[in-house]
Design a protein around this motif. Structure first.
Motif, PDB file in Angstrom:
ATOM      1  N   LEU A 113      56.760  52.324  68.447  1.00  0.00           N
ATOM      2  CA  LEU A 113      56.226  53.310  69.373  1.00  0.00           C
ATOM      3  C   LEU A 113      54.738  53.075  69.600  1.00  0.00           C
ATOM      4  O   LEU A 113      53.992  52.828  68.654  1.00  0.00           O
ATOM      5  CB  LEU A 113      56.414  54.728  68.832  1.00  0.00           C
ATOM      6  N   LEU A 114      54.331  53.179  70.856  1.00  0.00           N
ATOM      7  CA  LEU A 114      52.919  53.137  71.233  1.00  0.00           C
ATOM      8  C   LEU A 114      52.575  54.504  71.817  1.00  0.00           C
ATOM      9  O   LEU A 114      53.019  54.850  72.918  1.00  0.00           O
ATOM     10  CB  LEU A 114      52.674  52.029  72.248  1.00  0.00           C
ATOM     11  N   VAL A 115      51.815  55.292  71.085  1.00  0.00           N
ATOM     12  CA  VAL A 115      51.562  56.689  71.427  1.00  0.00           C
ATOM     13  C   VAL A 115      50.170  56.849  72.030  1.00  0.00           C
ATOM     14  O   VAL A 115      49.165  56.531  71.388  1.00  0.00           O
ATOM     15  CB  VAL A 115      51.696  57.582  70.171  1.00  0.00           C
ATOM     16  N   GLU A 116      50.132  57.340  73.283  1.00  0.00           N
ATOM     17  CA  GLU A 116      48.845  57.630  73.899  1.00  0.00           C
ATOM     18  C   GLU A 116      48.406  59.040  73.544  1.00  0.00           C
ATOM     19  O   GLU A 116      49.111  60.013  73.819  1.00  0.00           O
ATOM     20  CB  GLU A 116      48.908  57.495  75.425  1.00  0.00           C
ATOM     21  N   LEU A 117      47.236  59.144  72.947  1.00  0.00           N
ATOM     22  CA  LEU A 117      46.663  60.430  72.585  1.00  0.00           C
ATOM     23  C   LEU A 117      45.880  60.972  73.773  1.00  0.00           C
ATOM     24  O   LEU A 117      44.813  60.469  74.105  1.00  0.00           O
ATOM     25  CB  LEU A 117      45.725  60.268  71.384  1.00  0.00           C
ATOM     26  N   LYS A 118      46.410  61.996  74.417  1.00  0.00           N
ATOM     27  CA  LYS A 118      45.743  62.569  75.590  1.00  0.00           C
ATOM     28  C   LYS A 118      44.850  63.718  75.106  1.00  0.00           C
ATOM     29  O   LYS A 118      45.178  64.898  75.250  1.00  0.00           O
ATOM     30  CB  LYS A 118      46.772  63.013  76.621  1.00  0.00           C
TER      31      LYS A 118
ATOM     32  N   GLN B 293      46.897  54.692  71.160  1.00  0.00           N
ATOM     33  CA  GLN B 293      45.907  54.265  72.136  1.00  0.00           C
ATOM     34  C   GLN B 293      45.346  55.508  72.813  1.00  0.00           C
ATOM     35  O   GLN B 293      46.005  56.555  72.868  1.00  0.00           O
ATOM     36  CB  GLN B 293      46.506  53.311  73.171  1.00  0.00           C
ATOM     37  N   SER B 294      44.124  55.391  73.315  1.00  0.00           N
ATOM     38  CA  SER B 294      43.498  56.551  73.936  1.00  0.00           C
ATOM     39  C   SER B 294      42.335  56.117  74.823  1.00  0.00           C
ATOM     40  O   SER B 294      41.700  55.096  74.573  1.00  0.00           O
ATOM     41  CB  SER B 294      42.991  57.528  72.868  1.00  0.00           C
ATOM     42  N   PHE B 295      42.066  56.927  75.869  1.00  0.00           N
ATOM     43  CA  PHE B 295      40.844  56.758  76.636  1.00  0.00           C
ATOM     44  C   PHE B 295      39.643  57.293  75.866  1.00  0.00           C
ATOM     45  O   PHE B 295      38.500  56.979  76.191  1.00  0.00           O
ATOM     46  CB  PHE B 295      40.948  57.536  77.964  1.00  0.00           C
ATOM     47  N   ASN B 296      39.900  58.101  74.866  1.00  0.00           N
ATOM     48  CA  ASN B 296      38.851  58.746  74.090  1.00  0.00           C
ATOM     49  C   ASN B 296      38.458  57.869  72.898  1.00  0.00           C
ATOM     50  O   ASN B 296      39.221  57.753  71.935  1.00  0.00           O
ATOM     51  CB  ASN B 296      39.344  60.106  73.595  1.00  0.00           C
ATOM     52  N   PRO B 297      37.299  57.230  72.925  1.00  0.00           N
ATOM     53  CA  PRO B 297      36.912  56.358  71.813  1.00  0.00           C
ATOM     54  C   PRO B 297      36.788  57.098  70.491  1.00  0.00           C
ATOM     55  O   PRO B 297      36.918  56.495  69.425  1.00  0.00           O
ATOM     56  CB  PRO B 297      35.567  55.775  72.256  1.00  0.00           C
ATOM     57  N   GLN B 298      36.561  58.413  70.540  1.00  0.00           N
ATOM     58  CA  GLN B 298      36.477  59.184  69.301  1.00  0.00           C
ATOM     59  C   GLN B 298      37.834  59.269  68.599  1.00  0.00           C
ATOM     60  O   GLN B 298      37.899  59.254  67.364  1.00  0.00           O
ATOM     61  CB  GLN B 298      35.946  60.588  69.583  1.00  0.00           C
TER      62      GLN B 298
END
Length: 235
Positions: A106-111, A137-142
């Motif tokens: 699974l590749l989970v995007e953290l929104k 994975q996330s757009f949020n580097p934090q």
């Protein structure tokens, strides 16, 4: 074997294998991808009472016909909604893991556009009991940095896309590496962008492109991408 090898070996199904009567980010879409042997990309958000659910949009209307932000509704309310007028509900992350049953990674995007917290902790706990590989994975580097510090064994990726008014893309890209991402997942519309591609290669991290929507497009990207996230066709 490297802990990220699986992310590069087989194309990844965007929100499951969906189409026709099977909605995106639904349990049938995830079961279909697992049956076909494709790793699965999925999106997670949290309801107002802290339940982690699998859903892409901030607003519910496109997929359910009901206006409202998922983050402002209780899980009991969200659970009553149906995807694309089918009988399928919005699943929780736990539901998806049970349905897939560890058959594929699974590749989970953290929104999560805010500071890391309950979402990241919940995903970390769920991963401990998942009997296959999993990554975030996330757009949020934090959020990416949170996993580097708290669960470094989980592969983590930095999402990237080009938007209007986004400023100097290269400067922002180079500044977001505190989380030491294991891979970059970039919007396919950002390529060909030679400067951005050179920046990725300079960091010596794999590049995954999303969302690839045809076999022809996939073939055109073989020299650029280390892998693709796909929808609308079977690679």
């Amino acid at each position: 074997m490297s802990r990220i090898n699986w992310l590069l070996e087989k194309p990844i199904a965007h929100r499951g294998l969906y189409g026709g009567d099977i909605p995106e980010n639904s349990l049938p879409a995830f079961r279909a991808a697992a049956k076909a042997g494709y790793p699965i990309e999925l999106d997670i958000q949290q309801t107002a009472d802290g339940e982690t659910v699998v859903f892409h949009d901030d607003d519910l209307e496109r997929m359910t016909g009901v206006a409202g932000e998922i983050g402002k509704m209780k899980y009991s309310e969200v659970r009553k909604l149906r995807l694309n007028a089918t009988s399928f509900c919005i699943p929780s992350l736990e539901d998806v893991m049970a349905a897939v049953n560890g058959d594929v990674p699974l590749l989970v995007e953290l929104k999560n556009s805010k500071k890391p917290g309950n979402m990241e902790k919940t995903v970390a706990e769920r991963f401990k009991n998942y009997p296959h590989s999993a990554a975030v994975q996330s757009f949020n580097p934090q959020s990416v940095e949170w996993f580097r510090k708290n669960m470094p064994e989980v592969p983590r990726g930095l999402l990237y896309g080009l938007t209007k008014g986004s400023g100097n893309v290269i400067e922002r890209f180079m500044a977001n590496f505190k989380g030491a991402p294991d891979f970059i997942a970039c919007d396919v519309s950002a390529f060909p962008n030679e400067k951005l591609l050179r920046s990725v290669r300079k960091k010596k991290v794999p590049l995954i492109l999303w969302t690839v929507k045809s076999l022809e497009e996939a073939n055109d990207l073989t020299e650029i991408a280390d892998n693709i996230i796909f929808e609308g066709f079977t690679p």
